[in-house]
Design a protein around this motif. Structure first.
Motif, mmCIF file in Angstrom:
data_model
loop_
_atom_site.group_PDB
_atom_site.id
_atom_site.type_symbol
_atom_site.label_atom_id
_atom_site.label_comp_id
_atom_site.label_asym_id
_atom_site.label_seq_id
_atom_site.Cartn_x
_atom_site.Cartn_y
_atom_site.Cartn_z
ATOM 1 N N GLU A 17 0.834 -1.204 0.000
ATOM 2 C CA GLU A 17 0.000 0.000 0.000
ATOM 3 C C GLU A 17 0.873 1.260 0.000
ATOM 4 N N LEU A 18 1.945 1.239 0.779
ATOM 5 C CA LEU A 18 2.875 2.372 0.765
ATOM 6 C C LEU A 18 3.509 2.544 -0.610
ATOM 7 N N SER A 19 3.871 1.445 -1.229
ATOM 8 C CA SER A 19 4.456 1.488 -2.564
ATOM 9 C C SER A 19 3.474 2.109 -3.554
ATOM 10 N N LYS A 20 2.213 1.693 -3.495
ATOM 11 C CA LYS A 20 1.182 2.246 -4.376
ATOM 12 C C LYS A 20 1.043 3.743 -4.150
ATOM 13 N N TYR A 21 0.965 4.149 -2.894
ATOM 14 C CA TYR A 21 0.804 5.564 -2.576
ATOM 15 C C TYR A 21 1.988 6.375 -3.111
ATOM 16 N N LEU A 22 3.204 5.873 -2.898
ATOM 17 C CA LEU A 22 4.388 6.598 -3.356
ATOM 18 C C LEU A 22 4.468 6.655 -4.880
ATOM 19 N N ARG A 23 4.100 5.575 -5.548
ATOM 20 C CA ARG A 23 4.082 5.588 -7.024
ATOM 21 C C ARG A 23 3.104 6.642 -7.539
ATOM 22 N N ASP A 24 1.904 6.665 -6.950
ATOM 23 C CA ASP A 24 0.915 7.657 -7.358
ATOM 24 C C ASP A 24 1.420 9.069 -7.077
ATOM 25 N N LEU A 36 13.425 9.275 -7.744
ATOM 26 C CA LEU A 36 13.830 8.828 -6.409
ATOM 27 C C LEU A 36 12.660 8.235 -5.640
ATOM 28 N N ILE A 37 11.531 8.894 -5.696
ATOM 29 C CA ILE A 37 10.359 8.393 -4.975
ATOM 30 C C ILE A 37 9.872 7.088 -5.602
ATOM 31 N N GLY A 38 9.917 7.005 -6.928
ATOM 32 C CA GLY A 38 9.543 5.765 -7.608
ATOM 33 C C GLY A 38 10.462 4.610 -7.244
ATOM 34 N N ALA A 39 11.751 4.900 -7.117
ATOM 35 C CA ALA A 39 12.716 3.859 -6.731
ATOM 36 C C ALA A 39 12.461 3.391 -5.299
ATOM 37 N N TYR A 40 12.109 4.318 -4.418
ATOM 38 C CA TYR A 40 11.811 3.954 -3.041
ATOM 39 C C TYR A 40 10.548 3.086 -2.996
ATOM 40 N N ALA A 41 9.555 3.439 -3.824
ATOM 41 C CA ALA A 41 8.326 2.649 -3.897
ATOM 42 C C ALA A 41 8.638 1.229 -4.352
ATOM 43 N N LYS A 42 9.495 1.105 -5.337
ATOM 44 C CA LYS A 42 9.878 -0.219 -5.834
ATOM 45 C C LYS A 42 10.635 -1.005 -4.759
ATOM 46 N N ALA A 43 11.480 -0.318 -4.007
ATOM 47 C CA ALA A 43 12.259 -0.978 -2.955
ATOM 48 C C ALA A 43 11.352 -1.547 -1.865
#
Length: 79
Positions: A17-24, A36-43
Motif C-alpha cells: 500500500e505504501l508502494s502504491k501511494y508513493l508511485r501515485d 527517487l520516490i519511484g525507486a523507493y516505492a519499488k524498494a
C-alpha cells in the motif's frame, strides 16, 4: 481487555500500500525527485517479494495480483 480493535494486515500488505501511494505521488512531481520516490516505492516491494520467495510461491504472479487488489480497493477507512 482489548485496548485497540483495529486490524493490521501482514504479509507485506502495508509495504504494498505504501508502494502504491508513493508511485501515485511520484507521478505528481517533476524532475529527478520523481525517479527517487519511484525507486523507493519499488524498494518497498522487496519485502512481500521475499516473503513469497521464502514460502515457495511465484513472487511475480503474486505481486501482480497484490498490485491489482491494492488498485481496486481504496485506502483504509474509505467506502
Amino acid at each position: 481487555p482489548l485496548q485497540n480493535d483495529s486490524v493490521v494486515a501482514g504479509g507485506g500488505a502495508i509495504e504494498m500500500e505504501l508502494s502504491k501511494y508513493l508511485r501515485d505521488y511520484s507521478r505528481t512531481i517533476p524532475g529527478k525527485q520523481q525517479l527517487l520516490i519511484g525507486a523507493y516505492a519499488k524498494a518497498l516491494e522487496i519485502i512481500p517479494r521475499q516473503l513469497c520467495d521464502n514460502a515457495g510461491f511465484d513472487a511475480t504472479n503474486i505481486l501482480n495480483k497484490l498490485r491489482a487488489k491494492h488498485a481496486q480497493v481504496g485506502p483504509p477507512g474509505s467506502p
